[in-house]
Scaffold this active site. Structure first.
Site, PDB file in Angstrom:
ATOM      1  N   CYS A 265       6.079   4.072   5.154  1.00 33.46           N
ATOM      2  CA  CYS A 265       6.056   2.900   6.021  1.00 33.46           C
ATOM      3  C   CYS A 265       4.654   2.292   6.058  1.00 33.46           C
ATOM      4  CB  CYS A 265       6.492   3.280   7.433  1.00 33.46           C
ATOM      5  SG  CYS A 265       5.404   4.483   8.244  1.00 33.46           S
ATOM      6  N   PRO A 266       4.544   1.012   6.393  1.00 30.18           N
ATOM      7  CA  PRO A 266       3.226   0.385   6.511  1.00 30.18           C
ATOM      8  C   PRO A 266       2.548   0.812   7.805  1.00 30.18           C
ATOM      9  CG  PRO A 266       4.913  -1.172   7.137  1.00 30.18           C
ATOM     10  CD  PRO A 266       5.639   0.057   6.657  1.00 30.18           C
TER      11      PRO A 266
ATOM     12  N   ARG B 270      -0.112   5.198   4.526  1.00 24.15           N
ATOM     13  CA  ARG B 270      -1.417   4.876   5.108  1.00 24.15           C
ATOM     14  C   ARG B 270      -1.874   6.065   5.945  1.00 24.15           C
ATOM     15  NH1 ARG B 270      -1.856   1.617   1.778  1.00 24.15           N
ATOM     16  NH2 ARG B 270      -2.350  -0.614   1.951  1.00 24.15           N
TER      17      ARG B 270
ATOM     18  N   ASP C 214      -2.011  11.647   0.033  1.00 27.90           N
ATOM     19  CA  ASP C 214      -2.709  10.777  -0.916  1.00 27.90           C
ATOM     20  C   ASP C 214      -3.544   9.753  -0.168  1.00 27.90           C
ATOM     21  OD1 ASP C 214      -3.175   9.874  -3.693  1.00 27.90           O
ATOM     22  OD2 ASP C 214      -2.172   8.047  -3.014  1.00 27.90           O
TER      23      ASP C 214
ATOM     24  N   GLU D 261     -10.530   7.568   5.177  1.00 28.90           N
ATOM     25  CA  GLU D 261     -10.832   7.656   3.742  1.00 28.90           C
ATOM     26  C   GLU D 261     -11.834   6.619   3.251  1.00 28.90           C
ATOM     27  OE1 GLU D 261      -7.670   5.270   1.137  1.00 28.90           O
ATOM     28  OE2 GLU D 261      -6.712   6.800   2.387  1.00 28.90           O
TER      29      GLU D 261
ATOM     30  N   HIS E 264      -6.014   8.775  -2.999  1.00 27.58           N
ATOM     31  CA  HIS E 264      -5.325   7.483  -2.973  1.00 27.58           C
ATOM     32  C   HIS E 264      -5.079   6.995  -4.395  1.00 27.58           C
ATOM     33  CE1 HIS E 264      -4.530   4.033   0.037  1.00 27.58           C
ATOM     34  NE2 HIS E 264      -3.724   3.905  -1.008  1.00 27.58           N
TER      35      HIS E 264
END
Length: 337
Positions: free
Chosen positions: A205-206, A234, A258, A263, A295
């Protein structure tokens, strides 16, 4: 049309130049992240292009507008790093790459699951040292396990199809239901039901106000002990501090990440000869049941090519005053991605 490309990675100039037909767009590549100090690099530019690690708040948006920047082209699908209200106020167009390769991210999520489960990364290191023992390498069959998907959009759907191929029972939580996924055997349920019944949970999901720290202390208490959690969406969708606590309490059995809540400034940078000044990340890296990748889920040949191609298409539409199909005007509150 002059475009400054912030946070340029080593592979991007060649890709942009290869797809810049007739050199109609003038690209200026900068490895610097966009911030209040580096914004001056955009002086004289008609547009800029930014990555997932560049953040534009209202103040910076005003600065860009006064410089004459009229468009911002994101080289990613998510847009939680841009103040869209400020962009509208200063009449700056914002565009994104909505679907560069859903399969790339979905397949990386599966790779994290397989590595955590079958411990192939550990076996690789052992056998290189002539250690062929089986101690602590036991995994479990994916077949028959319940896999929960949070956010069953393009990436979540691609992931669902892969897990159905493993013979898993796939359930999903989203505010919109896909008839295609239901026809394939995916069942939709509440977030609470997904937490309490899943053996593996994958986040797709965003990041929105609704999904910020969606996975927290309360969420982890609802999970079955030993649940595997995968996050390729995210970093801030999960609370890092609550996640550390869940790992210590063995409520969370495996964690594949990831993305990471903090980050920016770390991922996509080589710190092998330096010290990473993030104690929480270092603790996560020390756990044997945690795998962190930098990422890279998007990082396939097909995805990188599509990102550059679509970004150029977006900028060309601005240049030629054509309809912009990938323009972002409002922040959605869907779990879809």
């Amino acid at each position: 049309m002059k475009i400054v490309v912030f946070s340029t990675r080593f592979y991007e100039p060649d890709q942009f130049n290869a797809h810049n037909s007739g050199n109609k767009l003038e690209f200026i590549f900068s490895e610097s992240r966009l911030d209040a100090k580096t914004a001056e690099l955009a002086t004289g530019a008609d547009a800029i292009s930014i990555s997932m690690h560049d953040f534009i708040d209202s103040t910076l948006m005003q600065t860009l507008a006064k410089m004459g920047v009229s468009a911002i082209a994101l080289r990613c699908a998510g847009y939680d790093n841009v103040d869209l209200d400020a962009a509208a106020k200063w009449d700056i167009k914002v565009m994104r790459v909505p679907a560069y390769s859903p399969q790339s991210v979905a397949e990386h999520a599966v790779a994290l699951i397989m590595a955590l489960n079958r411990k192939t990364h550990k076996a690789y290191n052992r056998t290189r040292n002539n250690d062929f023992s089986l101690n602590h390498l036991m995994g479990f069959d994916l077949y028959g396990k319940t896999v929960g998907i949070v956010g069953a959009g393009k990436i979540g759907s691609a992931f669902a199809r892969i897990m159905l191929g493993f013979g898993c029972k796939v359930i999903a939580f989203d505010i919109a239901e896909s008839e295609d996924l239901k026809a394939r055997g995916v069942s939709y349920c509440s977030f609470e039901t997904l937490l309490s019944t899943s053996d593996i949970i994958s986040i797709h999901c965003p990041l929105t106000d609704a999904t910020y720290h969606l996975f927290n202390k309360k969420s982890y208490k609802m999970m079955k002990p030993g649940t595997m959690l995968i996050n390729t969406a995210r970093g801030s969708v999960i609370s890092t501090l609550d996640t550390l606590a869940a790992l210590k309490e063995k409520q969370l059995g495996y964690l594949g990440m990831d993305v990471y809540e903090w980050e920016t400034g770390i991922f996509h940078t080589d710190y092998s000869a330096d010290i990473v000044k993030d104690d929480f990340l270092e603790i996560l890296l020390s756990y044997s049941n945690v795998i962190v990748t930098p990422h890279q889920a998007f990082f396939t040949q097909e995805a990188v090519t599509e990102i550059c191609r679509t970004t150029i298409e977006n900028l060309t539409a601005v240049q030629q005053q054509q309809p912009m199909i990938n323009e972002i005007k409002t922040r959605r509150h869907s779990y879809l991605l």
